[in-house]
Design a protein around this motif. Sequence first.
Motif, PDB file in Angstrom:
ATOM      1  N   ALA A  13       0.838  -1.205   0.000  1.00 49.49           N
ATOM      2  CA  ALA A  13       0.000   0.000   0.000  1.00 49.49           C
ATOM      3  C   ALA A  13       0.873   1.255   0.000  1.00 49.49           C
ATOM      4  CB  ALA A  13      -0.924  -0.015   1.208  1.00 49.49           C
ATOM      5  N   LYS A  14       1.919   1.255   0.817  1.00 48.49           N
ATOM      6  CA  LYS A  14       2.830   2.400   0.848  1.00 48.49           C
ATOM      7  C   LYS A  14       3.541   2.561  -0.483  1.00 48.49           C
ATOM      8  CE  LYS A  14       6.722   4.335   3.432  1.00 48.49           C
ATOM      9  NZ  LYS A  14       7.684   4.116   4.551  1.00 48.49           N
ATOM     10  N   ARG A  15       3.923   1.423  -1.083  1.00 48.63           N
ATOM     11  CA  ARG A  15       4.612   1.460  -2.377  1.00 48.63           C
ATOM     12  C   ARG A  15       3.701   2.034  -3.459  1.00 48.63           C
ATOM     13  NH1 ARG A  15       6.119  -4.080  -3.127  1.00 48.63           N
ATOM     14  NH2 ARG A  15       7.471  -3.662  -1.336  1.00 48.63           N
ATOM     15  N   MET A  16       2.411   1.709  -3.393  1.00 46.71           N
ATOM     16  CA  MET A  16       1.480   2.248  -4.372  1.00 46.71           C
ATOM     17  C   MET A  16       1.377   3.761  -4.228  1.00 46.71           C
ATOM     18  SD  MET A  16      -0.298   1.408  -6.989  1.00 46.71           S
ATOM     19  CE  MET A  16      -0.396  -0.390  -6.869  1.00 46.71           C
ATOM     20  N   GLY A  17       1.436   4.245  -2.985  1.00 47.50           N
ATOM     21  CA  GLY A  17       1.461   5.687  -2.779  1.00 47.50           C
ATOM     22  C   GLY A  17       2.684   6.335  -3.400  1.00 47.50           C
ATOM     23  N   MET A  18       3.827   5.675  -3.284  1.00 43.86           N
ATOM     24  CA  MET A  18       5.053   6.176  -3.912  1.00 43.86           C
ATOM     25  C   MET A  18       4.913   6.189  -5.431  1.00 43.86           C
ATOM     26  SD  MET A  18       7.701   4.018  -1.508  1.00 43.86           S
ATOM     27  CE  MET A  18       9.148   4.401  -2.491  1.00 43.86           C
ATOM     28  N   LEU A  19       4.279   5.151  -5.968  1.00 45.58           N
ATOM     29  CA  LEU A  19       4.050   5.092  -7.418  1.00 45.58           C
ATOM     30  C   LEU A  19       3.216   6.282  -7.882  1.00 45.58           C
ATOM     31  CD1 LEU A  19       4.072   3.385 -10.147  1.00 45.58           C
ATOM     32  CD2 LEU A  19       1.907   2.435  -9.334  1.00 45.58           C
ATOM     33  N   LEU A  20       2.178   6.607  -7.141  1.00 48.85           N
ATOM     34  CA  LEU A  20       1.291   7.707  -7.521  1.00 48.85           C
ATOM     35  C   LEU A  20       2.000   9.056  -7.440  1.00 48.85           C
ATOM     36  CD1 LEU A  20      -1.979   6.460  -5.812  1.00 48.85           C
ATOM     37  CD2 LEU A  20      -1.543   6.639  -8.267  1.00 48.85           C
ATOM     38  N   GLU A  21       2.960   9.184  -6.530  1.00 47.44           N
ATOM     39  CA  GLU A  21       3.738  10.424  -6.468  1.00 47.44           C
ATOM     40  C   GLU A  21       4.551  10.620  -7.740  1.00 47.44           C
ATOM     41  OE1 GLU A  21       6.155  10.413  -3.005  1.00 47.44           O
ATOM     42  OE2 GLU A  21       4.463  10.431  -1.597  1.00 47.44           O
ATOM     43  N   PHE A  23       3.873   9.033 -10.694  1.00 45.43           N
ATOM     44  CA  PHE A  23       3.003   8.964 -11.865  1.00 45.43           C
ATOM     45  C   PHE A  23       1.592   9.429 -11.490  1.00 45.43           C
ATOM     46  CE2 PHE A  23       6.280   5.711 -12.334  1.00 45.43           C
ATOM     47  CZ  PHE A  23       6.818   6.034 -13.574  1.00 45.43           C
ATOM     48  N   PRO A  24       1.417  10.739 -11.268  1.00 44.24           N
ATOM     49  CA  PRO A  24       0.115  11.254 -10.838  1.00 44.24           C
ATOM     50  C   PRO A  24      -0.993  11.085 -11.877  1.00 44.24           C
ATOM     51  CG  PRO A  24       1.631  13.054 -11.354  1.00 44.24           C
ATOM     52  CD  PRO A  24       2.435  11.802 -11.360  1.00 44.24           C
ATOM     53  N   ASP A  25      -0.607  10.828 -13.128  1.00 47.68           N
ATOM     54  CA  ASP A  25      -1.596  10.624 -14.191  1.00 47.68           C
ATOM     55  C   ASP A  25      -1.925   9.149 -14.396  1.00 47.68           C
ATOM     56  OD1 ASP A  25       0.997  10.145 -15.076  1.00 47.68           O
ATOM     57  OD2 ASP A  25       0.607  10.820 -17.133  1.00 47.68           O
ATOM     58  N   LEU A  26      -1.683   8.313 -13.395  1.00 49.75           N
ATOM     59  CA  LEU A  26      -1.887   6.871 -13.514  1.00 49.75           C
ATOM     60  C   LEU A  26      -3.300   6.519 -13.981  1.00 49.75           C
ATOM     61  CD1 LEU A  26      -0.644   4.017 -13.031  1.00 49.75           C
ATOM     62  CD2 LEU A  26      -1.590   4.140 -10.710  1.00 49.75           C
ATOM     63  N   ALA A  27      -4.285   7.261 -13.547  1.00 48.43           N
ATOM     64  CA  ALA A  27      -5.683   6.961 -13.903  1.00 48.43           C
ATOM     65  C   ALA A  27      -5.931   7.053 -15.402  1.00 48.43           C
ATOM     66  CB  ALA A  27      -6.627   7.899 -13.153  1.00 48.43           C
ATOM     67  N   HIS A  28      -5.057   7.720 -16.135  1.00 48.24           N
ATOM     68  CA  HIS A  28      -5.239   7.889 -17.580  1.00 48.24           C
ATOM     69  C   HIS A  28      -4.261   7.031 -18.392  1.00 48.24           C
ATOM     70  CE1 HIS A  28      -7.785  11.272 -16.527  1.00 48.24           C
ATOM     71  NE2 HIS A  28      -6.806  11.760 -15.788  1.00 48.24           N
ATOM     72  N   MET A  29      -3.549   6.136 -17.719  1.00 46.18           N
ATOM     73  CA  MET A  29      -2.482   5.403 -18.371  1.00 46.18           C
ATOM     74  C   MET A  29      -2.891   3.980 -18.736  1.00 46.18           C
ATOM     75  SD  MET A  29       0.707   6.643 -15.964  1.00 46.18           S
ATOM     76  CE  MET A  29       2.034   6.267 -17.081  1.00 46.18           C
ATOM     77  N   GLU A  30      -2.282   3.477 -19.810  1.00 48.36           N
ATOM     78  CA  GLU A  30      -2.373   2.061 -20.156  1.00 48.36           C
ATOM     79  C   GLU A  30      -1.103   1.394 -19.617  1.00 48.36           C
ATOM     80  OE1 GLU A  30      -3.294  -0.879 -23.957  1.00 48.36           O
ATOM     81  OE2 GLU A  30      -2.560   1.170 -24.302  1.00 48.36           O
ATOM     82  N   VAL A  31      -1.292   0.505 -18.656  1.00 46.98           N
ATOM     83  CA  VAL A  31      -0.185  -0.095 -17.917  1.00 46.98           C
ATOM     84  C   VAL A  31      -0.020  -1.552 -18.329  1.00 46.98           C
ATOM     85  CG1 VAL A  31       0.677  -0.704 -15.616  1.00 46.98           C
ATOM     86  CG2 VAL A  31      -0.600   1.436 -15.951  1.00 46.98           C
ATOM     87  N   VAL A  32       1.219  -1.981 -18.531  1.00 46.66           N
ATOM     88  CA  VAL A  32       1.493  -3.405 -18.687  1.00 46.66           C
ATOM     89  C   VAL A  32       2.207  -3.868 -17.417  1.00 46.66           C
ATOM     90  CG1 VAL A  32       3.658  -2.973 -19.973  1.00 46.66           C
ATOM     91  CG2 VAL A  32       2.531  -5.220 -20.098  1.00 46.66           C
ATOM     92  N   ASP A  33       1.651  -4.881 -16.778  1.00 43.58           N
ATOM     93  CA  ASP A  33       2.163  -5.414 -15.520  1.00 43.58           C
ATOM     94  C   ASP A  33       2.807  -6.763 -15.817  1.00 43.58           C
ATOM     95  OD1 ASP A  33       2.526  -6.661 -13.054  1.00 43.58           O
ATOM     96  OD2 ASP A  33       0.741  -5.778 -12.167  1.00 43.58           O
ATOM     97  N   VAL A  46      -6.014   4.099  -6.991  1.00 46.29           N
ATOM     98  CA  VAL A  46      -6.261   4.681  -8.308  1.00 46.29           C
ATOM     99  C   VAL A  46      -6.245   3.562  -9.338  1.00 46.29           C
ATOM    100  CG1 VAL A  46      -5.412   6.236 -10.087  1.00 46.29           C
ATOM    101  CG2 VAL A  46      -5.245   6.897  -7.685  1.00 46.29           C
ATOM    102  N   ARG A  47      -7.252   3.515 -10.169  1.00 49.25           N
ATOM    103  CA  ARG A  47      -7.348   2.495 -11.196  1.00 49.25           C
ATOM    104  C   ARG A  47      -6.853   3.054 -12.523  1.00 49.25           C
ATOM    105  NH1 ARG A  47     -13.144   0.762 -13.305  1.00 49.25           N
ATOM    106  NH2 ARG A  47     -12.585   2.161 -15.016  1.00 49.25           N
ATOM    107  N   PRO A  48      -5.873   2.404 -13.155  1.00 50.11           N
ATOM    108  CA  PRO A  48      -5.440   2.863 -14.476  1.00 50.11           C
ATOM    109  C   PRO A  48      -6.562   2.733 -15.506  1.00 50.11           C
ATOM    110  CG  PRO A  48      -3.827   1.370 -13.497  1.00 50.11           C
ATOM    111  CD  PRO A  48      -5.064   1.290 -12.646  1.00 50.11           C
TER     112      PRO A  48
END
Length: 215
Positions: A13-21, A23-33, A46-48
Amino acid sequence: MGQPNSLNTGFRAKRMGMLLERFPDLAHMEVVDLGGTVRTWTRSPVRPAHVHLINPEPPVKGVADDVLPDWVTMEIGDACDLPAHLRERRFDLVFSNSVMEHVGGHERRARFADSVHMLSDRHWVQVPYLYFPVEPHWVFPLFQFLPLPAQTAIAARWPLSAWGKRPRSRAEALPLVMEVELMSRTQMRHYFPGSDLIAERFAGLTKSLIACRAS
């Protein structure tokens, strides 16, 4: 076994917060995991716009990851040897969490990194740190520095592990032990030379490393 899992949930959960810092536009991104699970994203704050999961095996039947939301695509494939149709695709972000230490040796790690660079100019690749004093998969102090016979003996008896249950024998424990190869800063800088290397800390010590390129 619940305590390590609870700690891991908090770390993620903390790491996801770091990710959002980063990549603040994550909600508009197409992500490959690469190597991830649906659960990572359904539990994200935040859901991509879309997530494309690549895994060598299908999700286990009967668990939450078996149900794909319409904004997630899952593909069976090897992140170290991408399917031909993906080699020409580009995504907004490559994400990988605690996967690269499992792919098997330097050659496959290099190919994994090549896939990351091929798929996007931006990435977030996290791995557990070799020199953190508690090995995160077995939750045992300095486990990663012990001889293989000692690791196997401990793995067959130690009640805490990230695998969910203890192997029944040394023969069952051995391939699980050999599968994991934790990584150092030197290795991560080699695979991701143009990236920021972020140290994720616990109790003042580096617990994991994140290779990040945000632009």
